[in-house]
Design a protein around this motif. Structure first.
Motif, short mmCIF file in Angstrom:
data_model
loop_
_atom_site.label_atom_id
_atom_site.label_comp_id
_atom_site.label_asym_id
_atom_site.label_seq_id
_atom_site.Cartn_x
_atom_site.Cartn_y
_atom_site.Cartn_z
N TRP A 17 29.85 9.57 15.58
CA TRP A 17 28.29 10.11 16.02
C TRP A 17 28.10 8.75 16.85
O TRP A 17 27.77 8.48 18.23
N ALA A 21 30.48 10.28 20.37
CA ALA A 21 29.17 11.30 20.74
C ALA A 21 28.05 10.75 21.25
O ALA A 21 27.55 11.32 22.64
N LYS A 24 27.32 10.60 25.07
CA LYS A 24 26.94 12.23 25.51
C LYS A 24 25.94 12.28 25.61
O LYS A 24 25.22 13.00 26.24
N TRP A 25 25.89 12.28 24.26
CA TRP A 25 24.54 12.66 23.72
C TRP A 25 23.03 12.09 24.52
O TRP A 25 21.75 12.78 24.82
N GLN A 29 20.08 14.17 26.92
CA GLN A 29 19.21 13.96 25.49
C GLN A 29 18.33 14.81 25.76
O GLN A 29 17.66 15.56 25.43
N ILE A 32 19.22 18.96 26.09
CA ILE A 32 19.59 19.01 24.25
C ILE A 32 18.20 19.60 23.62
O ILE A 32 18.24 20.09 23.41
N ASP A 33 16.89 18.45 24.13
CA ASP A 33 16.47 18.55 22.81
C ASP A 33 16.02 20.00 23.70
O ASP A 33 14.50 20.71 23.26
N GLY A 61 18.12 12.23 15.17
CA GLY A 61 18.60 12.27 16.73
C GLY A 61 18.06 11.00 17.61
O GLY A 61 17.32 9.39 17.40
N CYS A 85 23.34 6.96 13.57
CA CYS A 85 23.83 6.46 15.27
C CYS A 85 22.77 5.93 15.35
O CYS A 85 22.07 5.86 15.61
N LEU A 88 21.32 6.72 19.29
CA LEU A 88 20.27 7.47 19.48
C LEU A 88 18.69 7.33 18.70
O LEU A 88 18.44 6.95 18.92
N ILE A 239 29.41 18.29 24.51
CA ILE A 239 29.00 18.53 23.86
C ILE A 239 29.26 19.81 22.99
O ILE A 239 29.47 20.67 23.02
#
Length: 287
Positions: A17, A21, A24-25, A29, A32-33, A61, A85, A88, A239
């Protein structure tokens, strides 16, 4: 914020993480959210989050759930966001400050071993953050210690991959070009580790929880939160299981995969965006 021990039981997840990850997250973000938010809100509603409550947000996250929980509990309540993480959590801290919330505390820690103050919390909550423990029985037993007598647990987790078209369809398309992911042990940490709800029952009962409840949550998921097919392909290639398959492939092969995945997703385009079936469990229990 403290930092989790990289030599701990969840060292592999901590490394993944933080080093793989997180970039990318962070870049994706908002998408994804937007994609996951409806499922998280369903879980919060079923958890009956109330004003004045103290809540632990496990695997918080980038803070979408932490912020929503903080608003629901209000100034008389509080939320502790816990995640392994660091990048994040830094994004969460920025968002909390921007929202003007003063009832949030963050810990860069492993919820499997982090020592919560005993008996201080009303609710332990998670949106897709509890499936990655190396020892889930130990993790839930540890989290239970932080709950007051009668305190509640509520989380949302994925059902089997085959029941989630948003993962299964692009994977099947990509497998015409690249080898599919190797079989994963049923109880290995990962996004679908809690697909077997009987296993979840055994874990939670073994950890000392009672009054277990499970609701099936099956509904269309708007991939990327409402963008077009190109946005969805970009997200799915970066992801999730498909991203894992493509991590070591040649860029030219990756481009070829993007073309076939896009073709497979076009039929799911709607006026609301790219909508594909998702299947999750909302699990509740009590100390």
């Amino acid at each position: 914020m403290t930092s989790p021990d990289a030599t701990a039981a969840n060292a592999e997840q901590i490394h993944y993480w933080n080093e793989v990850a997180a970039p990318k997250w962070l870049a994706l973000q908002q998408k994804i959210d937007a994609q996951l938010r409806p499922l998280g809100l369903e879980a919060m509603d079923r958890a009956r989050v109330g004003a004045g409550e103290r809540v632990v947000d496990v695997g918080c996250g980038a803070g979408d759930t932490t912020i929503e929980l903080a608003r629901r509990v209000g100034g008389s309540g509080g939320v502790l966001g816990v995640d392994v993480c660091s990048p994040l959590l830094e994004r969460t801290a920025e968002r909390v400050r921007a929202a003007g919330l003063d009832n949030v505390r963050l810990e860069n820690a492993d919820a499997q071993t982090y020592a919560l103050p005993a008996g201080q919390y009303d609710l332990v909550f998670s949106r897709f953050g509890v499936m990655f423990f190396a020892d889930p029985a130990a993790a839930f037993a540890n989290l239970r210690k932080g709950l007051r007598p009668g305190g509640r647990l509520a989380f949302v987790c994925w059902q089997a991959l085959a029941r989630n078209a948003w993962v299964a369809v692009p994977l099947a398309a990509a497998s015409r070009i690249v080898a599919p992911p190797p079989p994963v042990a049923a109880e290995a940490p990962g996004p679908f580790a809690f697909a077997d709800i009987q296993r979840v029952h055994r874990i939670l009962e073994g950890a000392g929880f009672v009054d277990l409840g499970v609701d099936e949550l099956v509904q269309p998921l708007t991939i990327g939160g409402g963008g077009d097919v190109a946005d969805a392909v970009e997200l799915l290639l970066q992801i999730g299981p498909l991203a894992g398959v493509l991590r070591e492939v040649d860029p030219q092969v990756r481009s070829h995969v993007a073309v076939v995945v896009r073709a497979a997703l076009v039929p799911y385009q709607s006026n609301a965006g790219l909508e594909m079936q998702a299947a999750a469990w909302v699990v509740t229990a009590r100390k």
